[in-house]
Structures are given as C-alpha cells and as structure tokens.
Scaffold this motif. Structure first.
Motif, PDB file in Angstrom:
ATOM      1  N   ILE A   5       0.840  -1.226   0.296  1.00  0.00           N
ATOM      2  CA  ILE A   5       0.192   0.109   0.241  1.00  0.00           C
ATOM      3  C   ILE A   5       0.978   1.388   0.332  1.00  0.00           C
ATOM      4  O   ILE A   5       1.725   1.385   1.437  1.00  0.00           O
ATOM      5  CB  ILE A   5      -0.763  -0.070   0.820  1.00  0.00           C
ATOM      6  CG1 ILE A   5      -1.958  -1.313   1.202  1.00  0.00           C
ATOM      7  CG2 ILE A   5      -2.233   1.530   1.321  1.00  0.00           C
ATOM      8  CD1 ILE A   5      -2.565  -1.699   2.605  1.00  0.00           C
ATOM      9  N   TRP A   6       0.700   2.691  -0.284  1.00  0.00           N
ATOM     10  CA  TRP A   6       1.437   3.133  -1.157  1.00  0.00           C
ATOM     11  C   TRP A   6       0.634   4.567  -0.785  1.00  0.00           C
ATOM     12  O   TRP A   6      -0.850   4.633  -0.434  1.00  0.00           O
ATOM     13  CB  TRP A   6       1.503   3.619  -3.012  1.00  0.00           C
ATOM     14  CG  TRP A   6       2.425   2.391  -3.081  1.00  0.00           C
ATOM     15  CD1 TRP A   6       2.166   1.725  -3.318  1.00  0.00           C
ATOM     16  CD2 TRP A   6       3.747   2.319  -2.975  1.00  0.00           C
ATOM     17  NE1 TRP A   6       3.337   0.813  -3.704  1.00  0.00           N
ATOM     18  CE2 TRP A   6       4.182   1.860  -3.435  1.00  0.00           C
ATOM     19  CE3 TRP A   6       5.279   3.697  -2.847  1.00  0.00           C
ATOM     20  CZ2 TRP A   6       6.054   0.895  -4.071  1.00  0.00           C
ATOM     21  CZ3 TRP A   6       6.187   3.602  -2.778  1.00  0.00           C
ATOM     22  CH2 TRP A   6       6.630   1.989  -3.223  1.00  0.00           C
ATOM     23  N   ALA A  53      -0.717  -5.666   8.205  1.00  0.00           N
ATOM     24  CA  ALA A  53      -0.083  -5.476   9.054  1.00  0.00           C
ATOM     25  C   ALA A  53       1.351  -5.111   8.231  1.00  0.00           C
ATOM     26  O   ALA A  53       1.454  -6.344   7.244  1.00  0.00           O
ATOM     27  CB  ALA A  53       0.326  -5.778  10.285  1.00  0.00           C
ATOM     28  N   GLY A  54       2.610  -4.766   8.459  1.00  0.00           N
ATOM     29  CA  GLY A  54       4.140  -5.186   7.356  1.00  0.00           C
ATOM     30  C   GLY A  54       4.643  -4.384   7.738  1.00  0.00           C
ATOM     31  O   GLY A  54       4.935  -2.932   8.779  1.00  0.00           O
ATOM     32  N   VAL A  55       5.933  -4.074   7.036  1.00  0.00           N
ATOM     33  CA  VAL A  55       6.634  -3.818   7.334  1.00  0.00           C
ATOM     34  C   VAL A  55       7.096  -2.216   6.451  1.00  0.00           C
ATOM     35  O   VAL A  55       6.487  -1.916   5.431  1.00  0.00           O
ATOM     36  CB  VAL A  55       8.247  -3.970   6.111  1.00  0.00           C
ATOM     37  CG1 VAL A  55       9.330  -2.910   6.436  1.00  0.00           C
ATOM     38  CG2 VAL A  55       9.058  -5.325   7.280  1.00  0.00           C
ATOM     39  N   ILE A  56       7.136  -0.934   7.246  1.00  0.00           N
ATOM     40  CA  ILE A  56       6.788   0.017   6.270  1.00  0.00           C
ATOM     41  C   ILE A  56       8.524   1.142   6.207  1.00  0.00           C
ATOM     42  O   ILE A  56       9.291   0.981   6.542  1.00  0.00           O
ATOM     43  CB  ILE A  56       5.949   1.720   7.471  1.00  0.00           C
ATOM     44  CG1 ILE A  56       5.365   2.483   6.138  1.00  0.00           C
ATOM     45  CG2 ILE A  56       6.543   1.900   8.289  1.00  0.00           C
ATOM     46  CD1 ILE A  56       4.228   3.347   7.026  1.00  0.00           C
ATOM     47  N   GLU A  57       8.206   1.742   5.198  1.00  0.00           N
ATOM     48  CA  GLU A  57       9.086   3.185   4.763  1.00  0.00           C
ATOM     49  C   GLU A  57       9.294   3.986   3.613  1.00  0.00           C
ATOM     50  O   GLU A  57       7.662   4.066   3.233  1.00  0.00           O
ATOM     51  CB  GLU A  57      10.700   1.812   4.205  1.00  0.00           C
ATOM     52  CG  GLU A  57      10.359   1.183   2.921  1.00  0.00           C
ATOM     53  CD  GLU A  57      11.418   0.497   1.870  1.00  0.00           C
ATOM     54  OE1 GLU A  57      12.162   0.486   2.503  1.00  0.00           O
ATOM     55  OE2 GLU A  57      10.958  -0.480   0.895  1.00  0.00           O
ATOM     56  N   VAL A  58      10.015   5.144   4.058  1.00  0.00           N
ATOM     57  CA  VAL A  58       9.525   6.201   3.399  1.00  0.00           C
ATOM     58  C   VAL A  58      10.755   5.936   1.825  1.00  0.00           C
ATOM     59  O   VAL A  58      11.377   5.472   1.653  1.00  0.00           O
ATOM     60  CB  VAL A  58      10.875   6.979   3.685  1.00  0.00           C
ATOM     61  CG1 VAL A  58      10.137   8.574   2.952  1.00  0.00           C
ATOM     62  CG2 VAL A  58       9.870   7.895   4.934  1.00  0.00           C
ATOM     63  N   SER A 118       5.773   3.266   1.256  1.00  0.00           N
ATOM     64  CA  SER A 118       5.441   1.770   1.248  1.00  0.00           C
ATOM     65  C   SER A 118       5.330   0.753   2.660  1.00  0.00           C
ATOM     66  O   SER A 118       5.967   0.928   3.004  1.00  0.00           O
ATOM     67  CB  SER A 118       6.459   1.221   0.485  1.00  0.00           C
ATOM     68  OG  SER A 118       7.517   0.902   0.932  1.00  0.00           O
ATOM     69  N   LEU A 119       4.132   0.595   2.408  1.00  0.00           N
ATOM     70  CA  LEU A 119       3.618  -0.745   3.123  1.00  0.00           C
ATOM     71  C   LEU A 119       3.879  -2.032   2.838  1.00  0.00           C
ATOM     72  O   LEU A 119       2.944  -1.717   2.056  1.00  0.00           O
ATOM     73  CB  LEU A 119       2.107  -0.590   4.442  1.00  0.00           C
ATOM     74  CG  LEU A 119       1.797  -0.972   5.040  1.00  0.00           C
ATOM     75  CD1 LEU A 119       2.669  -1.495   5.931  1.00  0.00           C
ATOM     76  CD2 LEU A 119       0.992  -0.885   5.956  1.00  0.00           C
TER      77      LEU A 119
END
Length: 167
Positions: free
Chosen positions: A50-51, A86-91, A123-124
């Motif tokens: 997901i963005w 749920a998951g890893v998120i980053e810029v 981004s998730l």
C-alpha cells in the motif's frame, strides 16, 4: 456491500478491493507513542503493498526507522467490512509510484505538484491481515441476535473472521 461468500472463497481479492474502495484508513507505526492517523491508500495487490503520499516533514515520516512495522486499519463504506493490515513500512519517494497514483485530489496538497520538495511516499509491504466481514442483511442480523438471546450457549452467526498471510 461486502460478500460473505467472497470472504470465504477469495478473501485476499476482497481485501484489496476494499482497501482501494475507501478514501482513507488509519495508519500507525508500531512501537511509537503516536496516534494512528488517516491516510489515503493506493494498493498494489501484485506486490502486497500500500502506497501513501505524505510530506517529508510529517511526524509519521520522522517516526519511521529502518525495519519499522505499521498497521493500517480499514472500515468498508457499508460498515460491514473491517480489516487490519500489518507489515514493514518505509519512506520511499518512488517517482514511478508518484506518477502512477497522482490525481487532482493529491495535487491539492502539494504547492509544486509532483515537483514539490516535501513530497514523498510511504510503502507498507503487507505481510499479514485480519478481516471481519459481517452480514449486511438486517433481518438475518436480528434473527441471529434473537436466537442467541434465547439460548445462552449460542453465539450469533453474523459474519466471518479470517487471517491472511502474504509473502
């Protein structure tokens, strides 16, 4: 209206359709003393990602560290579908994704459009989700509640809960 049979047969497809049908859900960073906040999702089911558009100076951006995890909660338009992803998120200010999901609604938030120096994306990458799908049929709901009230050992059968794992 969310379909109980689709929740049984194609829960992942239904999840991504529901995420793409909402204007916003609630996004929160795990382990950070910060409330969840409304964010507009742009789902890519092919990558389970997901963005989200945001600004580089947003509190949520500053809270994200390498390896951060996040939750994104969605309530369907008819209030018969609930999900927590749920998951890893980053810029990730990915120019191709900025272009892909850009619209006049998004443009309204950025003074210099796609060239705004504060524009970035999150981004998730979703690795699991829980979904709850309930019947939209008020007559069935009422019948199930009445039956449960007459029989102390019976719980109302008004929906489905599923856990989904993604790669």
């Amino acid at each position: 209206m969310a379909s109980l049979s689709e929740a049984q047969e194609h829960p992942a497809r239904q999840l991504w359709d529901q995420v793409n049908d909402v204007h916003a859900g609630m996004l929160g960073i795990s382990g950070v003393d910060m409330h969840m906040q409304p964010m507009a999702p742009h789902a890519d089911p092919t990558t389970n990602t997901i963005w989200f558009y945001t600004k580089t100076d947003a509190d949520i951006v500053r809270a994200i560290k390498p390896g951060s995890r996040a939750h994104f909660c969605v309530i369907g338009k008819d209030h018969d579908y609930h999900a927590c992803l749920a998951g890893v998120i980053e810029v990730r200010p990915d120019p191709s994704k900025i272009e892909e999901y850009w619209s006049s609604i998004i443009a309204a938030w950025y003074d210099n459009g796609k060239k705004d120096p504060k524009l970035t994306m999150l981004s998730l990458h979703v690795d699991d989700a829980e979904i709850w799908v309930s019947t939209g049929n008020k007559l069935k709901f009422g019948w199930e509640i009445a039956k449960a009230n007459l029989d102390d050992d019976k719980m109302p059968d008004v929906g489905i809960k599923r856990h989904l794992q993604f790669a």
